[in-house]
Motif scaffolding. Structure first.
Motif, short mmCIF file in Angstrom:
data_model
loop_
_atom_site.label_atom_id
_atom_site.label_comp_id
_atom_site.label_asym_id
_atom_site.label_seq_id
_atom_site.Cartn_x
_atom_site.Cartn_y
_atom_site.Cartn_z
N ARG A 77 48.64 -8.10 13.79
CA ARG A 77 49.07 -6.78 13.36
C ARG A 77 49.56 -6.80 12.00
N LYS A 142 40.66 1.89 -1.42
CA LYS A 142 39.93 2.34 -0.25
C LYS A 142 40.32 3.74 0.09
N SER A 149 34.98 1.40 7.55
CA SER A 149 35.81 0.02 8.01
C SER A 149 36.28 -0.55 6.73
N MET A 150 37.46 -1.22 6.98
CA MET A 150 38.05 -2.06 5.99
C MET A 150 37.35 -3.48 6.13
N ARG A 151 36.58 -3.65 7.21
CA ARG A 151 35.86 -4.97 7.27
C ARG A 151 34.72 -4.77 6.11
N VAL A 181 40.51 -9.45 8.14
CA VAL A 181 41.11 -8.13 8.14
C VAL A 181 42.25 -7.89 9.20
N SER A 183 43.10 -5.22 11.19
CA SER A 183 42.81 -3.78 11.35
C SER A 183 44.08 -2.72 11.71
N CYS A 184 45.05 -3.55 12.46
CA CYS A 184 46.33 -2.62 12.90
C CYS A 184 47.42 -3.35 12.03
N SER A 185 47.67 -3.15 10.88
CA SER A 185 48.79 -3.59 10.01
C SER A 185 49.93 -2.96 9.70
N ALA A 216 42.76 5.16 5.88
CA ALA A 216 42.03 5.50 7.15
C ALA A 216 42.53 7.00 7.65
N GLU A 231 46.93 1.84 9.46
CA GLU A 231 46.43 1.24 8.41
C GLU A 231 46.02 -0.15 8.29
N PRO A 232 44.62 -0.53 8.08
CA PRO A 232 44.22 -1.58 7.86
C PRO A 232 44.71 -2.35 6.71
#
Length: 241
Positions: A77, A142, A149-151, A181, A183-185, A216, A231-232
């Protein structure tokens, strides 16, 4: 010239007075987790991990880190979990082995001079003695493609093999390695009146809303009077010393 606040505690006010660039998203101030690592708290607890770049004796850029004990993997996270781990380890007297950069900020009047990379090099030196320096990188470009997707975004490269994103490219050129990544940072949840104040948008409908500066979409519930932004970020590791 690079210094830390451990070397120059008198510079703390000036270091933290360096503003973010114009257009930086105001809603990120709504992160509750960030309260654990308030500026003054970090400066007092870990002054050796706050780096400042000086020009003519004045701070023009800063880099802020916190230490934590690695749990065998990067925090899933991201930024939020780092803030929690660093705080828990400090309260529990756990010896840290990893430095994590929370931010790098360059004064708007001193942009495009390579200062970010200089501060990054200073952070690597300040983290000497740790096993590694890791960064949950927030690539601001971004925001131009918030629904992708961030990935996928982080995987895009140029013809020379370097990341297409300019900020990720800066890290790779400086010797950084993209690790994955989160994804839930970083999460911001708040009543709609706060979101309206931060963004100037009406937030009058349920669903996903595209907010300037957000990486996002923001999820909105008018029935329950809240909006949530998740935010990712991209994990990047650097050698230290």
């Amino acid at each position: 010239m690079l210094v830390t606040l451990a070397e120059r505690p008198d510079l703390a006010d000036a270091v933290y007075a360096i503003p973010y660039p114009p257009g930086s998203p105001a809603f990120m101030a709504g992160s509750l987790t960030s309260l654990l690592v308030r500026r003054r708290r970090v400066a007092r607890r870990w002054p050796h991990l706050v780096v400042a770049l000086l020009e003519d004796g004045r701070p023009v850029a800063r880099g802020v880190m916190v230490p934590f004990r690695g749990r065998g993997t990067l925090p899933a996270r991201g930024w939020d979990e780092v803030a929690v781990w660093a705080t828990e380890d400090a309260l529990d007297d756990v010896t840290p082995d990893t430095a994590c950069a929370l931010e790098i900020a360059v004064h708007p009047e001193h942009q495009a001079r390579g200062h970010s990379r200089t501060v990054l090099e200073g952070m690597r030196a300040a983290a000497a003695g740790m096993d590694s320096l890791v960064i949950p990188v927030r690539p601001p470009d971004k925001a131009a493609v918030p629904s992708s997707s961030m990935r996928d975004y982080a995987a895009e490269t140029r013809a020379d093999g370097l990341p297409a994103d300019r900020w990720l490219r800066t890290h790779v050129r400086a010797g950084g390695r993209i690790e994955g990544v989160a994804s839930c940072s970083a999460t911001v949840q708040a009543p709609l009146e706060d979101w309206r104040r931060w963004t100037g948008l009406p937030f009058a409908d349920d669903g996903l809303v595209l907010v300037p500066g957000a990486l996002a979409p923001v999820f909105v519930s008018t029935v329950h009077n809240f909006a949530v932004y998740v935010e990712p970020n991209v994990w990047v590791s650097h050698r230290v010393g």
